[in-house]
Scaffold this motif. Structure first.
Motif, PDB file in Angstrom:
ATOM      1  N   ARG A  25       0.832  -1.206   0.000  1.00  0.00           N
ATOM      2  CA  ARG A  25       0.000   0.000   0.000  1.00  0.00           C
ATOM      3  C   ARG A  25       0.866   1.256   0.000  1.00  0.00           C
ATOM      4  O   ARG A  25       0.575   2.229  -0.698  1.00  0.00           O
ATOM      5  N   VAL A  26       1.947   1.239   0.769  1.00  0.00           N
ATOM      6  CA  VAL A  26       2.876   2.371   0.787  1.00  0.00           C
ATOM      7  C   VAL A  26       3.513   2.558  -0.588  1.00  0.00           C
ATOM      8  O   VAL A  26       3.576   3.676  -1.113  1.00  0.00           O
ATOM      9  N   ALA A  27       3.966   1.467  -1.190  1.00  0.00           N
ATOM     10  CA  ALA A  27       4.600   1.563  -2.512  1.00  0.00           C
ATOM     11  C   ALA A  27       3.636   2.135  -3.544  1.00  0.00           C
ATOM     12  O   ALA A  27       4.019   2.971  -4.375  1.00  0.00           O
ATOM     13  N   MET A  28       2.366   1.706  -3.499  1.00  0.00           N
ATOM     14  CA  MET A  28       1.388   2.209  -4.463  1.00  0.00           C
ATOM     15  C   MET A  28       1.109   3.699  -4.251  1.00  0.00           C
ATOM     16  O   MET A  28       0.993   4.458  -5.215  1.00  0.00           O
TER      17      MET A  28
ATOM     18  N   LEU B 204      -8.497   3.900 -13.591  1.00  0.00           N
ATOM     19  CA  LEU B 204      -8.939   4.128 -12.214  1.00  0.00           C
ATOM     20  C   LEU B 204      -7.786   4.462 -11.274  1.00  0.00           C
ATOM     21  O   LEU B 204      -7.964   5.219 -10.317  1.00  0.00           O
ATOM     22  N   VAL B 205      -6.613   3.878 -11.545  1.00  0.00           N
ATOM     23  CA  VAL B 205      -5.489   4.027 -10.617  1.00  0.00           C
ATOM     24  C   VAL B 205      -4.238   4.616 -11.263  1.00  0.00           C
ATOM     25  O   VAL B 205      -3.270   4.916 -10.566  1.00  0.00           O
ATOM     26  N   GLY B 206      -4.250   4.782 -12.572  1.00  0.00           N
ATOM     27  CA  GLY B 206      -3.063   5.247 -13.283  1.00  0.00           C
ATOM     28  C   GLY B 206      -2.184   4.075 -13.684  1.00  0.00           C
ATOM     29  O   GLY B 206      -2.248   2.998 -13.083  1.00  0.00           O
ATOM     30  N   PRO B 207      -1.341   4.263 -14.696  1.00  0.00           N
ATOM     31  CA  PRO B 207      -0.549   3.141 -15.213  1.00  0.00           C
ATOM     32  C   PRO B 207       0.498   2.600 -14.240  1.00  0.00           C
ATOM     33  O   PRO B 207       0.755   1.396 -14.222  1.00  0.00           O
ATOM     34  N   GLN B 208       1.093   3.474 -13.408  1.00  0.00           N
ATOM     35  CA  GLN B 208       2.131   2.990 -12.490  1.00  0.00           C
ATOM     36  C   GLN B 208       1.540   2.055 -11.433  1.00  0.00           C
ATOM     37  O   GLN B 208       2.093   0.990 -11.149  1.00  0.00           O
ATOM     38  N   VAL B 209       0.423   2.470 -10.833  1.00  0.00           N
ATOM     39  CA  VAL B 209      -0.194   1.630  -9.803  1.00  0.00           C
ATOM     40  C   VAL B 209      -0.751   0.361 -10.433  1.00  0.00           C
ATOM     41  O   VAL B 209      -0.606  -0.735  -9.881  1.00  0.00           O
TER      42      VAL B 209
ATOM     43  N   TYR C  51       2.085  -1.960 -10.948  1.00  0.00           N
ATOM     44  CA  TYR C  51       2.561  -2.522  -9.685  1.00  0.00           C
ATOM     45  C   TYR C  51       1.637  -3.655  -9.227  1.00  0.00           C
ATOM     46  O   TYR C  51       2.096  -4.714  -8.800  1.00  0.00           O
ATOM     47  N   ILE C  52       0.335  -3.423  -9.324  1.00  0.00           N
ATOM     48  CA  ILE C  52      -0.638  -4.444  -8.911  1.00  0.00           C
ATOM     49  C   ILE C  52      -0.461  -5.704  -9.751  1.00  0.00           C
ATOM     50  O   ILE C  52      -0.467  -6.824  -9.221  1.00  0.00           O
ATOM     51  N   ALA C  53      -0.267  -5.536 -11.067  1.00  0.00           N
ATOM     52  CA  ALA C  53      -0.078  -6.696 -11.946  1.00  0.00           C
ATOM     53  C   ALA C  53       1.235  -7.411 -11.627  1.00  0.00           C
ATOM     54  O   ALA C  53       1.278  -8.644 -11.525  1.00  0.00           O
ATOM     55  N   GLN C  54       2.307  -6.636 -11.446  1.00  0.00           N
ATOM     56  CA  GLN C  54       3.626  -7.228 -11.182  1.00  0.00           C
ATOM     57  C   GLN C  54       3.627  -8.061  -9.910  1.00  0.00           C
ATOM     58  O   GLN C  54       4.234  -9.124  -9.850  1.00  0.00           O
ATOM     59  N   HIS C  55       2.931  -7.574  -8.876  1.00  0.00           N
ATOM     60  CA  HIS C  55       2.934  -8.263  -7.578  1.00  0.00           C
ATOM     61  C   HIS C  55       1.716  -9.161  -7.378  1.00  0.00           C
ATOM     62  O   HIS C  55       1.544  -9.729  -6.301  1.00  0.00           O
TER      63      HIS C  55
END
Length: 194
Positions: free
Chosen positions: A55-58, A176-181, A184-188
């Protein structure tokens, strides 16, 4: 010092959170706006959240473009449930005389009377509330008289729950969350079993 504090589960953080925080920067003009991911929110004890480090990383990914944003992890390191009043007391001890604005959405504001030591929360910080689109800000009649500042945010119907549901359906959550988030969600491989 003028501080704005934005607490929440941020599970996950989304573009609605970002829009609220940016509007607060513009209208409140704080020196800093601190995002405070909740450790163990006592009102969400029945729901399993993604690990705090994710959550912090996102939040950091979502807020990277604004130098006045920072992430404060103090609530993640507390033993036991997170209470807003404890966090506000800590900020007053650390920075006496600071003016603190606490950002909150309409849904939480309506339930504020159920918070631990809600009257003390009202004493320690000025509440800044963003209403749902087209709705008036309403607080509980159980609260004592207090001032609240309303920030009118253009309609952002996204919520963390909606993001988790979209992921469960296999939808693209980038809008909804932007490409970076989203990346990150997909990667993890987060939120795979909502």
């Amino acid at each position: 010092m003028k501080l704005a504090l934005f607490g929440g589960s941020f599970d996950p953080p989304h573009l609605g959170h970002l829009a609220f925080a940016r509007l607060a920067l513009q209208q409140l003009q704080p020196e800093r706006l601190l995002w405070l991911p909740a450790g163990r929110p006592w009102q969400k004890a029945d729901r399993q959240m993604v690990a705090p480090e994710h959550r912090v990383a996102m939040v950091k990914l979502l807020t990277a473009d604004e130098p006045r944003f920072a992430v404060d992890e103090r609530e993640l390191h507390r033993v036991g449930p997170s209470f807003t009043v404890d966090t506000l007391r800590e900020f007053h001890r650390e920075q006496p005389g600071s003016e603190i604005a606490f950002l909150i959405g309409q849904d939480q504001y309506l339930n504020l009377h159920t918070w631990y030591q809600a009257e003390e929360v009202l004493r320690l910080a000025r509440l800044v509330v963003v209403p749902r689109a087209g709705q008036a800000v309403r607080g509980s009649v159980a609260l004592p008289a207090h001032e609240v500042q309303v920030l009118d945010l253009p309609d952002h119907p996204v919520s963390s729950t909606a993001v988790r549901h979209a992921l469960a359906r296999g939808d693209d959550i980038s809008p909804l969350v932007g490409p970076q988030v989203a990346g990150y969600i997909a990667q993890h491989r987060l939120y795979r079993n909502p």
